[in-house]
Write an enzyme that holds these catalytic residues in place. Structure first.
Site, PDB file in Angstrom:
ATOM      1  N   LYS A  93       3.198   6.725   4.736  1.00  0.00           N
ATOM      2  CA  LYS A  93       2.219   5.689   4.280  1.00  0.00           C
ATOM      3  C   LYS A  93       2.956   4.448   4.660  1.00  0.00           C
ATOM      4  O   LYS A  93       3.916   4.026   4.397  1.00  0.00           O
ATOM      5  CB  LYS A  93       1.994   5.740   2.825  1.00  0.00           C
ATOM      6  CG  LYS A  93       1.114   4.827   2.424  1.00  0.00           C
ATOM      7  CD  LYS A  93      -0.495   5.087   2.891  1.00  0.00           C
ATOM      8  CE  LYS A  93      -1.525   4.166   2.505  1.00  0.00           C
ATOM      9  NZ  LYS A  93      -1.315   2.924   3.511  1.00  0.00           N
ATOM     10  N   THR A  94       2.005   3.482   5.111  1.00  0.00           N
ATOM     11  CA  THR A  94       2.221   2.198   5.646  1.00  0.00           C
ATOM     12  C   THR A  94       1.839   1.532   4.500  1.00  0.00           C
ATOM     13  O   THR A  94       1.177   1.568   3.423  1.00  0.00           O
ATOM     14  CB  THR A  94       1.385   1.692   6.824  1.00  0.00           C
ATOM     15  OG1 THR A  94      -0.111   1.767   6.319  1.00  0.00           O
ATOM     16  CG2 THR A  94       1.606   2.404   7.911  1.00  0.00           C
ATOM     17  N   GLY A  95       2.285   0.130   4.541  1.00  0.00           N
ATOM     18  CA  GLY A  95       2.162  -0.948   3.456  1.00  0.00           C
ATOM     19  C   GLY A  95       2.269  -2.433   4.199  1.00  0.00           C
ATOM     20  O   GLY A  95       3.182  -2.616   5.055  1.00  0.00           O
TER      21      GLY A  95
ATOM     22  N   SER B 196       1.067  -1.137   0.002  1.00  0.00           N
ATOM     23  CA  SER B 196      -0.157  -0.076   0.025  1.00  0.00           C
ATOM     24  C   SER B 196       0.751   1.275   0.015  1.00  0.00           C
ATOM     25  O   SER B 196       0.221   2.320   0.016  1.00  0.00           O
ATOM     26  CB  SER B 196      -0.971  -0.053   1.262  1.00  0.00           C
ATOM     27  OG  SER B 196      -2.223  -0.779   1.131  1.00  0.00           O
TER      28      SER B 196
END
Length: 316
Positions: free
Chosen positions: A253-255, A115
């Site tokens: 932003k995480t993923g 993501s």
């Protein structure tokens, strides 16, 4: 303008000098022509697959100071080992031109972006008009998914905040393969591979990116050096804010991608603290069974490492 010939120069002397003047003029013209038609120096060869080496053409407009250096952070590696996880952390201190790296081999390898790809996906959506503005909304299709926050309608900001996969899959489908590939090439994002399906390539398909490349992309975003409008950049920056205090602003932003074989967790972004900007990328990797444990460690380890290097205050 040429000066008049001195009176003492006879016509015979002028005539005898003409061949020498013609030769000199011919030499000047020949040299200038050679310079004008000389081929440019050859470009650097492409980086080998799997190695983080952003192309020179994609270097940030705001380059690092001349004294830029890289430091290996063994203490940071000890923090990861203490939590029983493998991975890497890269921090670029823009004001001082220092890159600090935890586990250099891991930091040079490429991983599925998961993501974190929502950042370029948003830019491409805005640039193509698929996403007209921040109020862009998609209706939930009624399919129950594993994350409760995904099971409702979302606008652009909430889809980014809650990392709503179905929302961005629909955005990618509307962009289409041809436009997606063209924009990824222009952005110079990772290995630019969209194989595996237009709504899967950043999750289970061919797209890969390294921590160093994540930071290169974020630096160009922050500097306004990406091939996109200032409006698109401003919108993305606004919806990436994770924390905003009088002392600092944290964007990121995480993923997370996990299956029965492996897990990959990310947190990428940058901290603006006074006049200083710190760009960071954390990636944690493990077996498929490690996914649930990696998920919270993305944030806690990143926070500890940012504090360790002065990017966040100790009381943050």
């Amino acid at each position: 303008m040429l000066s008049p010939l001195p009176g003492c120069l006879s016509r015979r002397a002028l005539a005898s000098a003409r061949p020498l003047l013609s030769c000199a003029l011919l030499a000047i013209v020949t040299t200038a022509s050679a310079c004008a038609t000389a081929p440019p120096p050859p470009s650097a060869p492409p980086a080998a697959s799997g190695v983080a080496a952003p192309p020179a053409a994609s270097a940030p407009a705001a380059s690092a100071p001349a004294a830029a250096r890289t430091e290996i952070d063994e203490g940071g590696a000890a923090l990861l080992r203490a939590e029983g996880v493998d991975g890497a952390f890269v921090l670029f201190d823009a004001a001082r031109g220092v890159t600090r790296v935890v586990n250099p081999d891991r930091a040079a390898a490429r991983y599925v972006p998961a993501s974190t790809f929502k950042i370029p996906n948003t830019i491409i959506g805005l640039e193509t008009g698929v996403i007209p503005d921040e109020r862009f909304t998609l209706r939930w299709d009624g399919v129950q998914r594993r994350v409760p926050d995904w099971n409702r309608d979302h606008d652009l900001a909430s889809a980014m905040k809650h990392s709503v996969v179905w929302f961005y899959q629909e955005v990618a489908r509307r962009i289409g393969p041809e436009r997606m590939q063209a924009h990824l090439d222009a952005l110079g994002y990772g290995n630019r591979d969209i194989s595996g399906g237009i709504d899967q390539f950043w999750l289970t398909g061919g797209l890969r990116i390294s921590p160093h490349e994540q930071i290169d992309f974020l630096r160009r975003l922050h500097a306004g050096a990406l091939p996109c409008s200032a409006r698109s950049v401003d919108i993305v920056k606004r919806i990436l804010v994770l924390e905003q205090t009088p002392a600092y602003t944290l964007r990121g932003k995480t993923g997370m991608e996990m299956d029965e074989r492996s897990s990959t967790g990310w947190l990428v972004g940058y901290v603006e603290r006074g006049a200083d900007t710190y760009f960071f990328a954390t990636v944690l990797v493990g077996a498929g069974s490690d996914g649930e444990r990696i998920m919270p460690l993305r944030r806690s380890l990143t926070r500890a490492l940012l504090k360790r290097h002065g990017a966040l205050p100790e009381d943050a």
